[in-house]
Design a protein around this motif. Structure first.
Motif, PDB file in Angstrom:
ATOM      1  N   LYS A  35       0.803  -1.228   0.000  1.00 32.61           N
ATOM      2  CA  LYS A  35       0.000   0.000   0.000  1.00 32.61           C
ATOM      3  C   LYS A  35       0.836   1.278   0.000  1.00 32.61           C
ATOM      4  N   GLY A  37       0.994   4.866   1.609  1.00 31.01           N
ATOM      5  CA  GLY A  37       0.457   5.608   2.747  1.00 31.01           C
ATOM      6  C   GLY A  37       1.010   7.012   2.854  1.00 31.01           C
ATOM      7  N   LEU A  42       7.772   7.128   5.957  1.00 38.89           N
ATOM      8  CA  LEU A  42       7.389   7.514   7.318  1.00 38.89           C
ATOM      9  C   LEU A  42       6.321   6.627   7.951  1.00 38.89           C
ATOM     10  N   CYS A  43       5.618   5.825   7.156  1.00 40.55           N
ATOM     11  CA  CYS A  43       4.453   5.122   7.720  1.00 40.55           C
ATOM     12  C   CYS A  43       4.530   3.611   7.641  1.00 40.55           C
ATOM     13  N   GLY A  44       5.339   3.073   6.756  1.00 41.74           N
ATOM     14  CA  GLY A  44       5.509   1.623   6.685  1.00 41.74           C
ATOM     15  C   GLY A  44       4.436   0.875   5.919  1.00 41.74           C
ATOM     16  N   CYS A  46       4.017   0.533   2.926  1.00 38.83           N
ATOM     17  CA  CYS A  46       4.553  -0.011   1.679  1.00 38.83           C
ATOM     18  C   CYS A  46       5.649  -1.043   1.922  1.00 38.83           C
ATOM     19  N   ARG A  56      11.181   0.037   2.927  1.00 40.78           N
ATOM     20  CA  ARG A  56      10.067   0.893   2.509  1.00 40.78           C
ATOM     21  C   ARG A  56      10.128   1.057   0.996  1.00 40.78           C
TER      22      ARG A  56
HETATM   23  S1  FES Z   1       4.197   4.667   1.913  1.00 40.75           S
HETATM   24 FE1  FES Z   1       4.682   5.326   3.924  1.00 40.75          FE
HETATM   25  S2  FES Z   1       6.636   4.453   4.241  1.00 40.75           S
HETATM   26 FE2  FES Z   1       6.205   4.031   2.204  1.00 40.75          FE
END
Ligand code: FES
Ligand code: FES
Lengths: 164, 725
Positions: A35, A37, A42-44, A46, A56
């Motif tokens: 996904k 995000g 920063l969000c993980g 992916c 990431r």
């Molecule tokens: S989309 Fe958020 S870390 Fe890759």
């Protein structure tokens, strides 16, 4: 033309070298479980494995991936003990972050089959869940660590790939 | 007997404690997703001759588990295994709209508004299937019963599957039915596993972001950072030469870039040279907004939202406690950035809409394309989070405007995280002037809450009117009516004031609302007015407890003698948390709230080192009436606590030059796992009709945290986010 392996299948794509792996997976290979995000590491959401390491994919240019082995959520096969534990704990709410959470958790357990609570918190701190499923993620990782798969001899990253 | 489906009322009085059902089947349009030849006793349910049971889910699944809960409601009364039901998101049809006329999912209302209609839909169908079986067997209905998916003949022992009865059941639409006793429930009231847990653990779940259509293009929109700025001119010569770019053109919100893939569209967008023209908010910043609020609080008088006794008396009654509280703009940031996909072709439009409101999406698409609503098909999708954000469908307006320029081609619109964070509809920044007096006996004698906030409702009138007024009302007239109805809220907004009316027994009580609008877009943020008003009220009551030298729990209970449901959650939370006996080095704070007719008490436990604090544990007690699924209730409370803690602890959204300063999770951080406390949830058993749970755990957590920090440091924090030092 960039050549690489995803979930044990060989692929070659012709895209600009700065194209992030995430968008190659999603837009070119139609592997939609990974996904988008934040697009900034920063969000993980992916998270995939690059030669077994959690990475990431939104900030990883395809040029850095040439000839390497990638595993995505699809590559875990659906019956991976971590996925099973996620199902047993009813972890997902909206579910959007969960592919990334699971890929991070698998990498964590592959490197450390019996993580402490602090190990889990540190290992998972790069993955945001806006639905707040953290308590269940933690419990699911702890249960998965009890599974025979991890408590037996499984410590090598390679085994994960071979299983799927 | 054969009956027409239109304008027909099913259900009838039953003997002996049954009920009268008026499930209206007035439909001026066919039901969406109807299967040829299926038995469809109502908009929600179909049974095909091959035995498939198909449910049209009338609410959006955004993580709150509504798919599981509503399917189970229907399944329980139909007597059919919930996990075997085929679930489809309902399209737009007025039979899916709840009270108020819209299909919006929000206000923690889905369970409450579906409790009767979905049980009745299932029970009515089951009664028809039994009648059909009895007819086939030539026995009375009293000789028939059901097990999941089959009707049993108690005389002969024969069984018939629902599918085999689907055709004949169509002839029994008048059949009387009764709802089950709760004691007979197979699934309701139990922690049956979420129906979507497998697909969401394997990567197979599909969201708006994942829509794939033949020949589909992907677009991005470049918007001005400054709210209200407009497009001056743009030069796309270089961008148009970039690989994969199909088209670049202006739309109502900015400049659209269409390419074959997302990355190519995003990269080309950086090459477009744009001149924006400053709008009225060019000089607006957070300090100016704060100053305006302070002035308004001081000088203006507002709308009296509630009043009891005479608060003016407090001037003459000894010592007054006065405090000013404030809450900042807060972003939603659902994990899935906004997106949508559309095909516009002449007079027809089809939309794949990750939305909390398929019908509002349809109306917005009609507005931007000029296409009549009945020619717009909306496919609702699973949402990657929403929290109120996807009740606003600005992205639908954008995607249809783009798709209309490329007729017949499917176009997906993808927002970046930066787009999402900088073009949100934020929880409004608010300021609160609190005053109170205590009586001789240590009880609260008077309480005044003066609230400075903008109006969320005012801005909604237009899209709501365009949605719920019939199509024959011309668009411009609908919009005018909408503006008028918005004006009704020019003086007061019940949504930003909700939560200010506390249940405490206070003889002289008033809430006054002063509307003050900075122009920054605002909207419904998980628990809406409760999120700021409960922070304020539950902190302030703590201040009063300390002023009266009383234990904050006992002080609250003493003012809630006629509020048994408040008492019950407070006592349960206190008991389970070990109120008054925290671990060494831990400090406790308590709060109790009643958002959307459910009740929640929270005890937050903190530890403090210097100016840093850690939230160690949050113990919640909730009462949301009869609980359909305890595990989903617990999950929603955990979710709301973490979402609420993020907003209570992390830096807020700030404004400079009329624009949001933050852009992504590095400068607008959210709560991560290592900051997430131990969360315990306890449920008060109740036989009341069920109420919501999606937002219920949120409003108590910020004040309980502020109260715990006061217990630890003797510092009263009156401003969100809560920062020591
Ligand atoms: S989309 Fe958020 S870390 Fe890759
Ligand atoms: S489950 Fe919704 S963001 Fe994690």
């Amino acid at each position: 033309m960039f050549e690489f392996t995803v979930n044990d299948n060989a692929y070659a794509v012709d895209v600009e070298p700065d194209t992030p792996l995430l968008w190659v997976l999603r837009d070119h290979l139609q592997l939609l479980g990974t996904k988008f995000g934040c697009g900034a590491g920063l969000c993980g959401a992916c998270t995939v494995h690059l030669d077994g390491t959690a990475t990431r994919s939104c900030v990883l240019p395809i040029s850095a991936v040439a000839d390497r082995r990638i595993t995505t959520i699809e590559g875990l096969g659906g019956e991976h003990p971590v996925q099973q534990s996620w199902i047993d704990h009813s972890v997902p709410q909206c579910g959007y972050c969960q592919s990334g959470q699971i890929m991070s958790a698998v990498a964590l357990l592959d490197g450390n089959p019996s993580p402490s609570e602090t190990d889990i918190e540190q290992g998972m701190a790069g993955n945001i869940c806006r639905c707040g499923t953290y308590p269940r993620i933690k419990a699911a990782i702890q249960s998965a660590a009890q599974a025979e798969y991890y408590s037996a001899s499984h410590t090598s990253n390679e085994t994960v790939g071979d299983d799927v | 007997m054969s009956v027409s489906r239109r304008g027909f009322i099913i259900g009838t009085a039953t003997v002996g404690g049954g009920l009268w059902l008026g499930l209206s089947l007035r439909g001026d349009a066919p039901y969406p997703n109807a299967r040829e030849g299926s038995f469809q006793p109502n908009a929600f349910l179909q049974i095909t001759p091959s035995g498939e049971v198909i449910f049209q889910l009338p609410k959006s699944e955004m993580g709150q588990g509504i798919q599981t809960s509503l399917t189970t409601l229907l399944a329980e009364e139909l007597d059919y295994e919930p996990a075997d039901i085929i679930i489809e998101y309902a399209g737009v049809h007025k039979d899916f709209a709840a009270a108020g006329g819209s299909q919006l999912t929000g206000g923690s209302a889905s369970i409450a508004v579906s409790w009767n209609p979905l049980r009745e839909a299932g029970a009515a169908a089951r009664a028809m299937l039994i009648a059909a079986a009895a007819g086939r067997w030539g026995v009375g209905v009293e000789s028939c019963s059901t097990e999941p998916g089959v009707v049993l003949n108690s005389i002969s022992g024969e069984k018939l599957g629902y599918g085999a009865l689907a055709e004949e059941a169509k002839d029994f639409q008048h059949t009387a039915f009764e709802l089950k006793e709760k004691s007979a429930y197979r699934w309701l009231g139990k922690s049956t596993p979420r129906l979507d847990r497998v697909a969401k653990s394997t990567g197979e779940a599909r969201y708006g972001m994942d829509v794939q259509l033949p020949g589909m293009k992907t677009s991005v929109v470049i918007r001005p950072r400054q709210f209200g700025a407009t497009l001056g001119s743009f030069n796309a010569d270089t961008a148009l030469k970039a690989n994969g770019v199909e088209a670049i053109f202006a739309i109502h919100s900015g400049v659209a870039v269409v390419a074959d893939t997302y990355w190519r569209a995003r990269k080309a967008a950086r090459l477009v040279d744009i001149t924006w023209l400053d709008g009225p908010l060019a000089n607006l910043d957070s300090e100016a907004i704060l100053a305006l609020q302070k002035t308004a609080l001081k000088n203006e008088s507002g709308h009296i939202a509630m009043e009891r006794g005479d608060v003016a008396l407090q001037q003459t009654r000894g010592e007054r406690l006065e405090s000013i509280y404030s809450a900042p703009y807060t972003h939603h940031s659902p994990m899935e950035p906004q997106n949508a996909t559309a095909i516009v072709n002449g007079d027809n439009c089809e939309i794949w809409a990750p939305t909390q409101a398929p019908d509002i999406s349809q109306a917005v698409a009609a507005h931007y394309t000029g296409i009549t609503r009945s020619n717009i098909v909306v496919h609702a999708l699973t949402l990657g989070g929403a929290f109120g954000r996807r009740g606003y469908v600005d992205f639908i307006g954008e995607v249809v405007a783009i798709a209309q320029q490329i007729p017949g081609t499917a176009v997906k619109l993808v927002w970046s995280r930066e787009d999402d964070m900088q073009h949100d509809f934020y929880r409004p920044a608010t300021m609160h002037g609190m005053t109170a007096t205590l009586a001789e006996n240590g009880k609260i004698d008077s309480w005044q809450h003066r609230l400075v906030s903008p109006s969320i409702v005012k801005g909604l009138g237009v899209s709501l009117a365009s949605t719920i007024l019939p199509e024959w009302v011309p668009t411009e007239m609908a919009r005018a009516i909408g503006r008028k109805s918005g004006e009704l809220f020019a003086g007061a907004d019940p949504t930003t004031a909700e939560g200010a009316k506390v249940a405490y027994d206070i003889p002289n009580f008033a809430v006054e609302q002063i509307l003050q609008d900075s122009g920054v877009p605002i909207g419904f943020w998980r628990s809406v007015g409760f999120s700021h008003n409960c922070f304020v009220a539950e902190s302030f009551v703590d201040e009063l407890a300390h002023a009266a030298d009383q234990d904050p729990l006992k002080f609250r209970l003493a003012h809630l003698e006629n509020a048994p449901r408040y008492q019950a959650v407070l006592k349960l939370a206190a008991e389970k948390s070990g109120w008054g006996n925290p671990r060494k080095g831990h400090f406790q704070g308590i709060a109790v709230v009643e958002p959307f007719d459910s009740f929640c008490a929270a005890v937050v436990e903190v530890s403090v080192v210097g100016n840093e604090y850690t939230v160690e544990r949050v113990v919640n007690a909730v009462d949301c009436g009869f609980v359909l699924n305890p595990d989903i209730v617990a999950a929603q409370v955990e979710s709301a606590v973490i979402y609420g803690l993020g907003a209570a602890m992390k830096p807020p959204i700030t404004i400079s030059g009329g624009a949001v300063q933050q852009s992504n999770f590095h400068d607008a951080p959210v709560l991560r796992m290592n900051e997430s406390p131990v969360i315990e949830t306890y449920i008060v058993q109740s036989d009341e009709d069920p109420t919501g749970i999606g937002e219920i755990g949120l409003p108590a957590v910020a004040p309980a945290l502020a109260n715990a920090l006061f217990a630890a440091t003797s510092k009263r924090l009156r401003k969100l986010p809560l920062v020591l030092g």
